[in-house]
Motif scaffolding. Structure first.
Motif, mmCIF file in Angstrom:
data_model
loop_
_atom_site.group_PDB
_atom_site.id
_atom_site.type_symbol
_atom_site.label_atom_id
_atom_site.label_comp_id
_atom_site.label_asym_id
_atom_site.label_seq_id
_atom_site.Cartn_x
_atom_site.Cartn_y
_atom_site.Cartn_z
ATOM 1 N N ASP A 177 -8.571 36.066 13.132
ATOM 2 C CA ASP A 177 -9.382 37.277 13.202
ATOM 3 C C ASP A 177 -10.457 37.287 12.111
ATOM 4 O O ASP A 177 -11.619 37.619 12.353
ATOM 5 C CB ASP A 177 -8.474 38.496 12.984
ATOM 6 C CG ASP A 177 -8.505 39.430 14.184
ATOM 7 O OD1 ASP A 177 -9.240 39.126 15.147
ATOM 8 O OD2 ASP A 177 -7.783 40.444 14.142
ATOM 9 N N ARG A 178 -10.034 36.896 10.925
ATOM 10 C CA ARG A 178 -10.959 36.877 9.784
ATOM 11 C C ARG A 178 -12.055 35.832 10.028
ATOM 12 O O ARG A 178 -13.229 36.082 9.813
ATOM 13 C CB ARG A 178 -10.184 36.575 8.492
ATOM 14 C CG ARG A 178 -10.947 36.905 7.216
ATOM 15 C CD ARG A 178 -10.021 36.932 5.996
ATOM 16 N NE ARG A 178 -9.286 35.677 5.841
ATOM 17 C CZ ARG A 178 -7.951 35.571 5.869
ATOM 18 N NH1 ARG A 178 -7.185 36.632 6.047
ATOM 19 N NH2 ARG A 178 -7.372 34.394 5.718
ATOM 20 N N ALA A 179 -11.649 34.657 10.509
ATOM 21 C CA ALA A 179 -12.622 33.591 10.779
ATOM 22 C C ALA A 179 -13.629 34.050 11.831
ATOM 23 O O ALA A 179 -14.828 33.763 11.738
ATOM 24 C CB ALA A 179 -11.905 32.330 11.247
ATOM 25 N N TYR A 180 -13.136 34.800 12.818
ATOM 26 C CA TYR A 180 -14.015 35.340 13.853
ATOM 27 C C TYR A 180 -15.002 36.346 13.241
ATOM 28 O O TYR A 180 -16.209 36.273 13.482
ATOM 29 C CB TYR A 180 -13.171 35.993 14.957
ATOM 30 C CG TYR A 180 -13.968 36.857 15.885
ATOM 31 C CD1 TYR A 180 -14.924 36.308 16.734
ATOM 32 C CD2 TYR A 180 -13.788 38.252 15.907
ATOM 33 C CE1 TYR A 180 -15.675 37.103 17.590
ATOM 34 C CE2 TYR A 180 -14.525 39.053 16.756
ATOM 35 C CZ TYR A 180 -15.475 38.477 17.587
ATOM 36 O OH TYR A 180 -16.223 39.268 18.418
ATOM 37 N N ALA A 181 -14.482 37.262 12.400
ATOM 38 C CA ALA A 181 -15.326 38.285 11.766
ATOM 39 C C ALA A 181 -16.396 37.635 10.893
ATOM 40 O O ALA A 181 -17.513 38.138 10.785
ATOM 41 C CB ALA A 181 -14.459 39.238 10.942
ATOM 42 N N GLU A 182 -16.064 36.498 10.318
ATOM 43 C CA GLU A 182 -17.024 35.795 9.445
ATOM 44 C C GLU A 182 -17.948 34.867 10.234
ATOM 45 O O GLU A 182 -18.756 34.138 9.645
ATOM 46 C CB GLU A 182 -16.253 34.995 8.375
ATOM 47 C CG GLU A 182 -15.583 35.900 7.338
ATOM 48 C CD GLU A 182 -14.609 35.142 6.428
ATOM 49 O OE1 GLU A 182 -14.436 33.915 6.611
ATOM 50 O OE2 GLU A 182 -14.014 35.800 5.545
ATOM 51 N N GLY A 183 -17.806 34.856 11.552
ATOM 52 C CA GLY A 183 -18.722 34.087 12.393
ATOM 53 C C GLY A 183 -18.354 32.625 12.595
ATOM 54 O O GLY A 183 -19.158 31.833 13.075
ATOM 55 N N HIS A 184 -17.124 32.251 12.255
ATOM 56 C CA HIS A 184 -16.712 30.851 12.424
ATOM 57 C C HIS A 184 -16.150 30.557 13.814
ATOM 58 O O HIS A 184 -15.968 29.403 14.185
ATOM 59 C CB HIS A 184 -15.656 30.466 11.375
ATOM 60 C CG HIS A 184 -16.125 30.661 9.973
ATOM 61 N ND1 HIS A 184 -17.201 29.977 9.448
ATOM 62 C CD2 HIS A 184 -15.675 31.484 8.981
ATOM 63 C CE1 HIS A 184 -17.385 30.362 8.196
ATOM 64 N NE2 HIS A 184 -16.476 31.281 7.889
#
Ligand code: GDP
Ligand code: MG
Ligand code: ZN
Length: 308
Positions: A276-283
């Motif tokens: 989820d965090r990686a998604y929020a950071e655009g990864h």
């Protein structure tokens, strides 16, 4: 009369090894090393044989036989829903995912094909066909996400020039997958010019005269390059993959796996989820995360239905 007399002596049956080059329901056409084709049935209701499989058959003298056993496979591409597995192709080294600007393709289906390939150890190749159409620029941008992930993406206009794809099929056994309307049949006919003729022959022999491509078939492009043409895909369930298997098959997730707060995190909005965090950071791209969640939820829903 003479025929009956000849048949009165049953021909001795012999065991032979060959490759499944067409499958229609539970009928299979087996090709022997010398090119001889044998029409085979199976014992009982077994349906775990795929086009591309190498099999031992019991040959009964005329052009028919029975499949006795399947030799070990190098790869197996298949899909599955809550009830059964649907085998697509065996022993392929490459899967060609055919998409087109028109009719529009589903991102989700591409991710599902890629996940199935990753899990099976088959190299995927994404082909955007119909690059002559004006809508192909938008389609090409929609495919950028897969290029960024490291997947091979090429553009072709099958109607005009099949050579750019032909080169990438050399020394491979490739399976063609994709929605209907993308141009798979066109690709097959350009690569193997007498393919249509063979469809008619196969349909007559195995499918009681119906000229439909309901089954898969293996065609020879040349002595070392082969092509399996599978029926058009609408659905691509992957119920045989656990949430963990599925996450592993999304290549861009791998860097973050193991970093979630919960060890058994399924990356569907659990607190402290690293995906989820990686998604929020655009990864991680939105359509990829959406496909992942859809796959996991489909399987959990089917599981819940079965046990409630
Ligand atoms: N413009 C254009 N149309 C194509 C091309 N290749 C296939 N088509 C058309 O797309 C339609 C679907 O093709 P077909 O090969 O039957 O697709 P399949 O359902 O995936 O087997 C047909 O009308 C083809 O003529 C191409 O390179 N350019
Ligand atoms: Mg077709
Ligand atoms: Zn997580």
């Amino acid at each position: 009369m003479t025929v009956n007399k000849l048949r009165a002596q049953p021909a001795p049956s012999v065991q032979l090894t060959g490759q499944v080059v067409a499958s229609f329901g539970r009928s299979y056409r087996i090709e022997l090393a010398d090119g001889t084709l044998i029409e085979c049935a199976t014992r009982g209701k077994r349906s775990d044989i795929a086009c591309g499989d190498r099999v031992n058959i019991q040959h009964s003298g005329d052009n028919s036989g029975v499949v006795e056993s399947i030799l070990p496979r190098t790869t197996l591409l298949y899909r599955s829903d809550a009830h059964r597995q649907k085998l697509i192709a065996a022993n392929v080294t490459q899967a060609v995912i055919v998409v087109a600007p028109v009719p529009s393709f589903y991102d989700d289906l591409i991710s599902r094909c890629l996940v199935a390939c990753e899990h099976a150890g088959i190299a995927p190749l994404i082909v955007l066909n119909k690059t002559d159409l004006p809508q192909s620029a938008a389609a090409w941008s929609a495919l950028a996400v897969y290029r960024t992930l490291g997947y091979r993406v090429i553009g072709i206009c099958a109607k005009q020039d099949i050579a750019p794809l032909g080169e990438l099929l050399e020394n491979h056994t490739s399976v063609l997958v994709g929605q209907s309307g993308m141009g798979k049949s066109t690709v097959v006919n350009k690569l193997v010019p007498d393919a249509m003729l063979r469809v008619a022959e196969t349909s007559l022999a195995l499918d009681s005269g119906k000229h439909t491509t309901t089954g898969a078939r293996l065609l020879h492009i040349n002595a070392s390059s082969h092509l399996i043409d599978s029926p058009g895909l609408q659905a691509f369930g992957l119920h045989h993959l656990s949430a963990e298997d599925t996450a592993q098959a999304f290549v861009e997730f791998r860097a973050w796996l193991g970093q979630c707060r919960f060890r058994d995190c399924t990356h569907r909005m659990e607190p402290g989820c690293a995906i989820d965090r990686a998604y929020a950071e655009g990864h991680i791209a939105a359509p990829r995360l959406a496909s992942y969640r859809l796959l996991v939820e489909e399987r959990l829903r089917a599981h819940a239905r079965r046990y409630n």
